[in-house]
Scaffold this motif. Structure first.
Motif, PDB file in Angstrom:
ATOM      1  N   ASP A  49      56.244   2.310  17.014  1.00  0.00           N
ATOM      2  CA  ASP A  49      56.449   3.487  17.871  1.00  0.00           C
ATOM      3  C   ASP A  49      56.467   3.080  19.346  1.00  0.00           C
ATOM      4  O   ASP A  49      55.640   3.536  20.133  1.00  0.00           O
ATOM      5  CB  ASP A  49      55.347   4.519  17.603  1.00  0.00           C
ATOM      6  CG  ASP A  49      55.603   5.825  18.339  1.00  0.00           C
ATOM      7  OD1 ASP A  49      56.769   6.087  18.663  1.00  0.00           O
ATOM      8  OD2 ASP A  49      54.626   6.552  18.607  1.00  0.00           O
TER       9      ASP A  49
ATOM     10  N   VAL B  78      61.061  -2.095  20.009  1.00  0.00           N
ATOM     11  CA  VAL B  78      62.095  -1.999  18.969  1.00  0.00           C
ATOM     12  C   VAL B  78      63.427  -2.538  19.487  1.00  0.00           C
ATOM     13  O   VAL B  78      64.111  -3.323  18.809  1.00  0.00           O
ATOM     14  CB  VAL B  78      62.247  -0.544  18.492  1.00  0.00           C
ATOM     15  CG1 VAL B  78      63.463  -0.401  17.575  1.00  0.00           C
ATOM     16  CG2 VAL B  78      60.983  -0.073  17.792  1.00  0.00           C
ATOM     17  N   SER B  79      63.801  -2.123  20.711  1.00  0.00           N
ATOM     18  CA  SER B  79      65.073  -2.564  21.295  1.00  0.00           C
ATOM     19  C   SER B  79      65.102  -4.081  21.502  1.00  0.00           C
ATOM     20  O   SER B  79      66.081  -4.750  21.169  1.00  0.00           O
ATOM     21  CB  SER B  79      65.295  -1.841  22.626  1.00  0.00           C
ATOM     22  OG  SER B  79      66.445  -2.336  23.287  1.00  0.00           O
TER      23      SER B  79
ATOM     24  N   SER C  62      56.163  -5.262  26.694  1.00  0.00           N
ATOM     25  CA  SER C  62      56.220  -5.271  25.235  1.00  0.00           C
ATOM     26  C   SER C  62      55.204  -6.245  24.655  1.00  0.00           C
ATOM     27  O   SER C  62      54.603  -5.981  23.598  1.00  0.00           O
ATOM     28  CB  SER C  62      57.628  -5.641  24.762  1.00  0.00           C
ATOM     29  OG  SER C  62      58.555  -4.620  25.093  1.00  0.00           O
TER      30      SER C  62
ATOM     31  N   THR D 158      63.236  -6.311  19.991  1.00  0.00           N
ATOM     32  CA  THR D 158      63.122  -7.007  18.708  1.00  0.00           C
ATOM     33  C   THR D 158      64.489  -7.213  18.072  1.00  0.00           C
ATOM     34  O   THR D 158      64.765  -8.267  17.476  1.00  0.00           O
ATOM     35  CB  THR D 158      62.198  -6.229  17.754  1.00  0.00           C
ATOM     36  OG1 THR D 158      60.882  -6.175  18.310  1.00  0.00           O
ATOM     37  CG2 THR D 158      62.135  -6.888  16.390  1.00  0.00           C
ATOM     38  N   LYS D 159      65.375  -6.227  18.157  1.00  0.00           N
ATOM     39  CA  LYS D 159      66.717  -6.346  17.568  1.00  0.00           C
ATOM     40  C   LYS D 159      67.443  -7.572  18.104  1.00  0.00           C
ATOM     41  O   LYS D 159      68.075  -8.323  17.352  1.00  0.00           O
ATOM     42  CB  LYS D 159      67.531  -5.080  17.871  1.00  0.00           C
ATOM     43  CG  LYS D 159      67.074  -3.849  17.104  1.00  0.00           C
ATOM     44  CD  LYS D 159      67.919  -2.640  17.463  1.00  0.00           C
ATOM     45  CE  LYS D 159      67.437  -1.389  16.713  1.00  0.00           C
ATOM     46  NZ  LYS D 159      68.231  -0.194  17.104  1.00  0.00           N
TER      47      LYS D 159
ATOM     48  N   GLN E 180      60.001  -4.073  13.965  1.00  0.00           N
ATOM     49  CA  GLN E 180      61.221  -3.335  14.351  1.00  0.00           C
ATOM     50  C   GLN E 180      61.101  -1.832  14.079  1.00  0.00           C
ATOM     51  O   GLN E 180      62.003  -1.069  14.438  1.00  0.00           O
ATOM     52  CB  GLN E 180      62.427  -3.899  13.607  1.00  0.00           C
ATOM     53  CG  GLN E 180      62.329  -3.837  12.101  1.00  0.00           C
ATOM     54  CD  GLN E 180      63.434  -4.601  11.423  1.00  0.00           C
ATOM     55  OE1 GLN E 180      64.617  -4.427  11.747  1.00  0.00           O
ATOM     56  NE2 GLN E 180      63.078  -5.452  10.472  1.00  0.00           N
ATOM     57  N   TYR E 181      59.970  -1.416  13.514  1.00  0.00           N
ATOM     58  CA  TYR E 181      59.790   0.010  13.196  1.00  0.00           C
ATOM     59  C   TYR E 181      58.609   0.632  13.946  1.00  0.00           C
ATOM     60  O   TYR E 181      58.209   1.757  13.644  1.00  0.00           O
ATOM     61  CB  TYR E 181      59.562   0.193  11.692  1.00  0.00           C
ATOM     62  CG  TYR E 181      60.630  -0.454  10.847  1.00  0.00           C
ATOM     63  CD1 TYR E 181      61.952  -0.033  10.923  1.00  0.00           C
ATOM     64  CD2 TYR E 181      60.309  -1.509   9.992  1.00  0.00           C
ATOM     65  CE1 TYR E 181      62.946  -0.641  10.150  1.00  0.00           C
ATOM     66  CE2 TYR E 181      61.280  -2.118   9.212  1.00  0.00           C
ATOM     67  CZ  TYR E 181      62.597  -1.682   9.303  1.00  0.00           C
ATOM     68  OH  TYR E 181      63.579  -2.290   8.552  1.00  0.00           O
TER      69      TYR E 181
END
Length: 510
Positions: free
Chosen positions: A488, A493-494, A458, A496-497, A485-486
């Motif tokens: 592609d 994304v996972s 990542s 970042t949450k 968080q948006y």
């Protein structure tokens, strides 16, 4: 037999079953055989797991296709993040079968309703009664299910080490009292250690160096020296005292202090003869820093080979790291092993993905490629070993992952020592390969991202898109846009949450 059992029960079970093997080759091979009779499962979680392995390892890795049918294998070669995902999927019942090796004996909490034991072997050794009971204890665990089934698969030959008699013996035998590692050291070995240390020598050669448990003997001897140095009576010194008198201990310490001027090594991963030579090289300025990773826009393979050979001479790898450098091979083969390690090392610390490294390894080893090197990562073998049911690509990928693990484990401890010694001299390395090896990159930004919780892969994506995702910050150096968080990339994304919850201060609305 195993295939027949699965074809009968696969439709009835919603849980994940474990199948134990003594070798990773057999585990993967049988996973492939069983999967051939199964259809792909139309399930979102299965697809997500398969895609995850494809991204994290390589699209041609056989595990990718197995997962699509609810089958997986769990071996020590797999990256830790992939192993964790397989374990989670097994617990959740997403996977139906996981073919495992001795990782099941090494603290992996993976309960099952059904366990199939195909052998009493663990590599070249036979499972102890305690290990066997630990293995079958995977079924019927509290919090999972109160009862489970263990199927013992017997060998076809009467002389098989996994025949019915052998299994019954393990089931009926009382586990032997667990011995400490030091208890396995014989009086003869202690006497040999004593005579060597009395001479002020730390290299345990002669008959000891040829023993199968040499690494253990050496480690315990270094622990013993530390206990003597600290005047501490621990487990090792207590055991050795049966064959070494107090007067002989004084002789040993006098000899070692005289030889190393009272500067005995505290780190039990090294002996004072190794540390002494490193200090000499740093003082003489033969070793000032690590090499450049790139020279003229290309990976500095030859410079890295020279550096590794220098470290091998300083730390006496021909004696202390025999298997890593192929000490039993001829000089030409040993040099090729060093070159292989140099290439993988450079690819890793410069930030290339595992998928790219595996892809390059496949290309190099492919006999049909024009500039091939079919013995890459397989030096010293007269011919390539083909394993039934396992694709050439998977064999190569396993070799690449295994060698990367060796490089991280072996070179990591020596790089740490070099970095420490340079810092002690007052000239910390400008190119700290110890740090680069740990994070798998020489990029400060990617290292910072990993320190805050992002994976190596990542961090690569974020750096490649830093113009829109990363902001320079006068106080904290960097901030991340909340728009991350948006993006592609499902992994970014996972991750970042979770990171937004744990370290929200690194994000900005800008």
């Amino acid at each position: 037999m195993l295939e027949f059992i699965y074809m009968r029960k696969i439709k009835k079970s919603s849980k994940c079953d474990l199948i134990y093997y003594g070798s990773k080759e057999k585990a993967i091979s049988d996973a492939v055989i069983v999967s051939r009779k199964l259809s792909e499962i139309d399930d979102l979680e299965i697809k997500e797991l398969s895609d995850y392995v494809s991204r994290k390892i390589h699209p041609k890795y056989i595990l990718v296709e197995l997962i699509k049918k609810g089958v997986a294998f769990h071996t020590g070669d797999l990256p830790i993040n992939v192993r964790i995902r397989i374990e989670d999927a097994c617990r959740a019942g997403i996977l139906k079968m996981v073919f495992c090796t001795s990782t099941l004996l090494e603290g992996v909490n993976l309960p099952a309703d059904n366990l199939f034991v195909t052998t009493l072997q663990n590599g070249t050794k036979t499972l102890s009664t305690l290990d066997f009971l630990n293995l079958i204890g995977r079924v019927g665990r509290l919090g999972h299910s109160m009862m489970g089934n263990v199927f013992l698969i017997t060998g076809e030959k009467k002389k098989s080490r996994s025949n019915l008699k052998a299994y019954l013996s393990k089931l009926n035998e009382e586990p032997k009292k667990v011995e400490l590692s030091v208890d396995s050291i014989t009086p003869k070995q202690v006497a040999a250690i004593k005579e060597t240390l009395k001479k002020g020598e730390l290299r345990l050669d002669g008959s000891i160096s040829k023993a199968k448990d040499y690494d253990l003997v050496r480690k315990l001897s270094l622990l013993y020296i530390k206990e003597l140095k600290d005047n501490h009576t621990g487990v090792i010194r207590n055991h050795f005292s049966k064959n070494i008198t107090q007067q002989e201990e004084k002789t040993i310490m006098h000899s070692l202090n005289d030889r190393y001027k009272g500067d005995l090594e505290d780190d039990i991963n090294f002996s004072s003869d190794q540390s002494e030579k490193l200090k000499e090289k740093v003082i003489q300025e033969n070793l000032k820093d690590y090499p450049d990773i790139y020279v003229a826009g290309k990976l500095n393979v030859q410079g890295t080979v020279s550096f590794l050979l220098q470290l091998g001479n300083i730390f006496n790898w021909s004696f202390y790291e025999k298997s890593f450098i192929g000490a039993s091979e001829d000089p030409k083969t040993r040099l090729k092993i060093v070159e292989d390690n140099a290439k993988l090392l450079l690819l890793w610390i410069s930030g290339y993905s595992l998928g790219y490294i595996c892809d390059l390894s496949i290309h190099l080893r492919n006999p049909h490629n024009e500039n091939n090197d079919i013995y890459f990562l397989n030096r010293g073998k007269k011919k390539q070993k083909e394993i039934p049911n396992i694709s050439w690509e998977t064999i190569t990928i396993n070799k690449a992952m295994n060698r990367l693990q060796q490089i991280q484990f072996v070179l990591g401890k020596y790089f740490m020592k070099v970095s420490q010694e340079l810092a002690n001299k007052g000239t910390p390395p400008k190119k700290d390969w110890y740090r680069y090896l740990g994070y798998g990159t020489d990029s400060d930004l990617r290292i910072w991202l990993q320190q805050n919780g992002y994976s190596r892969e990542s961090s690569e994506f974020i750096e490649a898109n830093k113009n829109r995702l990363v902001f320079e910050d006068n106080i904290d150096r960097w901030k991340l846009s909340k728009n991350i968080q948006y993006v592609d990339d499902v992994d970014v994304v996972s991750e970042t949450k979770e990171i937004m919850v744990n370290v929200p201060e690194i994000f900005t609305e800008a």
